[in-house]
Design an enzyme around this catalytic site. Structure first.
Site, short mmCIF file in Angstrom:
data_model
loop_
_atom_site.label_atom_id
_atom_site.label_comp_id
_atom_site.label_asym_id
_atom_site.label_seq_id
_atom_site.Cartn_x
_atom_site.Cartn_y
_atom_site.Cartn_z
N HIS A 113 0.85 -1.20 0.00
CA HIS A 113 0.00 0.00 0.00
C HIS A 113 0.89 1.25 0.00
CE1 HIS A 113 -2.83 2.99 1.67
NE2 HIS A 113 -3.80 2.19 1.26
N CYS B 175 -9.57 10.76 2.51
CA CYS B 175 -8.23 11.13 3.00
C CYS B 175 -7.60 12.25 2.17
CB CYS B 175 -7.32 9.90 2.99
SG CYS B 175 -7.38 8.96 1.45
N GLU C 160 -4.29 -0.40 -3.49
CA GLU C 160 -3.77 0.99 -3.58
C GLU C 160 -2.25 0.97 -3.49
OE1 GLU C 160 -5.94 3.01 -0.33
OE2 GLU C 160 -7.43 3.52 -1.85
#
Lengths: 625, 625
Positions: free
Chosen positions: B252, B398, B304
């Site tokens: 990630h 985020c 991600e």
């Protein structure tokens, strides 16, 4: 005894052949391995609780539901494999399984015909979240298994369960005011219902399938409360555009393809030319811009989805084994509908290069995702990552039993036929019979393109023998006369027992480049020979070679060599190329010197055989020097 | 008043500068837009329930928890933006927010110092599932916000909450037998703790950060019961290899980068040369094989995540805005630690081409994912898909407040300084002061490379003015004398008020090619000019042009033209190229004719400005003719 058996009224150009048997050869060996995988599959289904789920629902075992909502379907696909395998090579142990599960499912089934172990064990309300519950999906696979059992063995226990469930669905869902309008998030029930109609003659199953086909594409998913933060696009559920208006395939690849195959079934059985034209258009769009060179489909890990046109990354190809199987099922239906050889070409491409890579050569280990490029140093980051190597089972275990049922039913795809003759679509040592016309096929395919057809029995009148000349087979001859590629070579005459027809399909190695719009393979070639796509895999390259550094010389000839000692027997290809020297910075000015190279020899193996020596680096698309 | 303020004992080569102020110019305009986005951000945080969560936990409002477990962190990042913005341009409304939330958080905080609205409202046990709960992650962002408030405004309400929480963490977690060994699945608390240490001098925060840094990489995630069917690879949590042994970044992207930045903080504050060498090695590996040409990082949507080395697909670039921000934070810490211009080059690249593209020019609309190629006909299939165009907020939100806090703290990244002089890293109209040495910078950067530094005040002794010559700026001169690119041009003398130093950074358009191992961009060039990466976007191309069909002529010169009427004022580039004629089949034989082309003119705009006229097709990497 075939998975698709159009009704007498169906509008088809070709009819499946009951009497096809594989003799020795490439696919017969794969069938033997697949036969051995079936009891292994039982053990794995038992281990993860999928079989227990059904027994718990039947009241013959205590416990709680295990696994995802769609686990029943894994058992049903395995049962379908059991059925076809019994038809291919009868075995009392296989028959016993069919009977045992017929009893278990009958006991588990509710009085109203409903059956789903996950919902029943948990005491949930049926169809409360159909967009994600897979209840129709499981029903569809049950129907396919039940029809397979009836056709291949004559056993009707499963079929009785299936028809009760089919009646329940027809009583519950549909366009009427007193019926439920929802659709399952994952298609397959459409194919299952049409097959159930074909087997039973019960028209309401076909009507319900047609309803499911036409009801999609009108935003039902959005109305069904699906979670927009997950897969919020109706395309994920094949629900963005009505099937008659869709110009391409999109969204979740398996869902889209199963749905299109089901729509093709409906078109065939209802004589719906508009619907047939729509699914043909979609297949063509898939073939032109959304199909990897191996035939595999699906370009995105997120959503297990088709990408946009020309989005075909080898390294992140999703290429789910189930999607290739679905594409083969779709192509088979289009072949029956149209008789066009392009669909048989597709089946050949898919079978050798997109379905077969999904299972190991000698063990029952599987790929869920079939990458076309595993980089040096790659590490798996998800259970289904091909970077882990092949695996015995998956948490989401759709692929392994799908491979089993496909390989068990393989003879069905070899040929079609009527009283007027035989059409041979796939080449393998086999005996084929259509009525009084029976032939033996002999060939060393896929390693050699010489195919000899020997007439074993023939009627005392003209019949036609049609032999597919694959689209790749330039320069082919039939009994010495040139025949065009991408067409059927036809011989029509009064045949006599013992006489032979000889087809020669030349198999020089071919270098392929992709459409100029495919960004991910620019500057690369793929190598094919005959029906097989090739690849470079680490163990065959010079010691210490980094696969990303290898380049192929496209001007140098490739040399085939048959290696019976390698990978259960393969023809390898030897190529000339080079190795890049290490480079420095990641981006350089255009025109700045490229890294230097030194000559190197490359060896290619058939793509289907990769990852049988561990999860080594591999790449199908090779940059040119 | 900077986001990173090494303690006096820290081993750093450079020290942040308190006295930097942006004057008019490119970044000052972005700062004004960002200022306007902050109240919009409040409304959006309120709308999705993130602010209510904290008030419910504080008992000042009734209701249930909304959104994911980490929503508190969105508010904290927004509060950090409020703090820096108040420091940049004081405003009573901003101060009122800091005070209000200081009170709310103090009321919400448990007596033992613990604070997490999701856990508290739901009455869950703290730290029961730390690998996925983001409790430390939220704490880390609280610490950063509290430190920002203290530094930028002198307000200590948030800092009191933060230190109570920091004490609770130090009392609860660590290597001791009576302490808990778990780690948060998502790093950021490491940076937060070090900042809290810097602000308070409390050594146990630094010790805890060091513990968290060294405890990772020993398989804690596997022991913490994480779900292997989701992200089962320890690399997803930066937990596969201890940081001192890791050779690259993986998993990630945001987690990996935040963790590496936190480890860099620990290395700086503890004088840990081994740890510093490890994170530098990892940054270098990222730069060489895992960074897109825009500076953006992250190649995979699933997880991600970083891809493998050289896995850099423009079309499926994940390139999360937060990852670029994290990379900038990491590069800034490495710049302070080493004084090497490569890290300032990286900040420039990231800021213009990876962070700035994440926010719209005139509205507060954001990209979560920053693709480098949006195909013709692309449709979004997930909420965060850039194919949808920019969006006001995300379910996982985020990125927007991360952009806000970054742009609000931008002056901090312009320069460093001590009593011995000033080092100018980023060029913008600005006033800079280090002690008695004060200068004004004037430039039309990024459109023009002429930079004039006027001395406003100077001590009566020799000091040094160091001006970064970017790695792309071949042929630069300082007061007419050649200076090498990729280095600081230094002038050391007794300066006098009013005198000027003139740096000239030539900005011809540059064509870039990627390392030959990058499969996805082979046969393509990217275009850059000065610090900006350019792109072709649909609205600037000939009517009806399909972007996938456009080709650029790399031998033809590119012509810049400043267009004050376009995209808030940009310099465009005019190029010569061609359009492919339509092609037929997807794969053709190597050597078969390529599709024909006809000449076409291409116009390029800065990549950061794309998707400000709707979600049009766009591509950064352009195939060559």
């Amino acid at each position: 005894m075939t998975p698709v058996s159009p009704s007498p009224a169906a509008t088809v150009a070709l009819r499946p052949l009951d009497g096809a048997r594989l003799a020795d050869g490439f696919w017969a060996r794969r069938a033997v391995t697949n036969r051995a995988a079936i009891p292994v599959g039982y053990d794995r289904l038992a281990k993860v609780g999928s079989i227990a789920n059904l027994r718990i629902a039947a009241g013959s075992q205590a416990g709680e539901a295990a696994g995802q909502s769609f686990r029943d379907s894994d058992v049903y696909k395995w049962l379908e494999a059991v059925a076809w395998e019994h038809g291919r090579d009868p075995d009392p142990a296989l028959l016993a399984w069919l009977r045992e599960f017929g009893g278990t499912l009958a006991a588990a089934q509710r009085k109203d015909g409903y059956l789903n172990s996950a919902i029943q064990i948990c005491g949930e309300e049926p169809y409360a979240a159909l967009w994600m519950s897979h209840e129709h999906y499981c029903a569809g696979h049950l129907f396919q298994a039940a029809v397979a059992a009836a056709r291949a063995t004559g056993e009707t226990g499963l079929l009785e369960v299936a028809t009760r469930f089919g009646d329940h669905l027809a009583d519950t869902f549909g366009p009427g005011a007193d019926l439920r309008p929802e659709l399952d998030g994952h298609p397959v029930v459409e194919m299952g219902l049409v097959e159930l109609y074909r087997q039973t003659g019960e028209r309401r199953y076909l009507d319900l399938a047609r309803h499911f086909v036409d009801a999609r594409g009108h935003g039902w998913a959005a109305k069904s409360g699906f979670d927009p933060s997950h897969y919020g696009d109706p395309a994920h559920y094949s629900d963005r555009v009505p099937v008659r208006e869709a110009s391409t395939v999109e969204g979740h690849a398996v869902r889209a393809i199963y749905f299109a195959a089901g729509a093709t079934d409906v078109a065939i059985e209802t004589g719906d030319a508009e619907l047939l034209a729509a699914v043909r258009r979609q297949y063509d769009a898939m073939r032109r811009g959304k199909q990897h060179v191996t035939g595999a489909v699906g370009s995105r890990w997120d959503g297990e989805a088709f990408g946009e046109a020309y989005e075909l990354p080898p390294d992140r190809a999703y290429a789910e084994t189930c999607a290739a199987i679905g594409a083969m099922q779709w192509a088979w239906r289009l072949l029956l509908a149209t008789g066009e050889p392009q669909y048989a070409d597709q089946i050949e491409l898919l079978l050798y290069n997109a379905v077969l890579p999904g299972v190991s050569l000698t063990d029952a280990d599987y790929f869920y995702v079939n990458t076309l490029h595993r980089r040096t140093g790659a590490r798996g980051d998800l259970e289904r990552s091909p970077a882990h190597g092949r695996r015995p089972w998956f948490n989401c275990a759709c692929c392994p039993p799908n491979v089993m049922r496909t390989l068990a039913s393989l003879p069905a795809y070899l040929a079609t036929g009527t009283a007027d003759g035989l059409q041979v679509h796939q080449y393998a040592p086999a005996s084929l019979r259509a009525g009084e016309f029976a032939v033996d096929v002999d060939t060393a395919y896929p390693w050699d393109g010489q195919v000899t057809v020997t007439v074993r029995e023939a009627p005392p009148r003209e019949v036609e023998l049609a032999l597919r000349v694959p689209d790749w087979a330039q320069g082919s001859t039939l009994d010495g006369r040139p025949v065009p590629a991408g067409a059927y070579a036809r011989v029509r005459r009064v045949f006599r027992a013992g006489e032979q027809v000889s087809l020669d399909l030349p198999m020089p190695a071919r270098l392929l480049v992709a459409d100029d719009r495919v960004d991910a393979t620019r500057g690369c070639v793929a190598v094919a020979r005959g029906p097989l796509v090739y690849t470079i895999e680490q163990p065959d390259q010079p010691d210490g070679a980094v696969l990303e550094d290898l380049r192929i010389d496209p001007s140098a000839p490739l040399h085939p060599e048959h290696r019976s000692d390698l990978l259960d027997g393969v023809t390898v290809l030897h190529a000339e190329g080079a190795v890049l020297e290490p480079a420095g910075s990641p981006y350089r000015a255009y025109g700045a010197p490229a890294p230097r190279t030194r000559p190197a020899a490359l060896t290619l193996v058939p793509y289907y055989a990769w990852a049988n020596r561990g999860p080594h680096p591999m790449r199908v698309w090779i940059p040119t020097i």
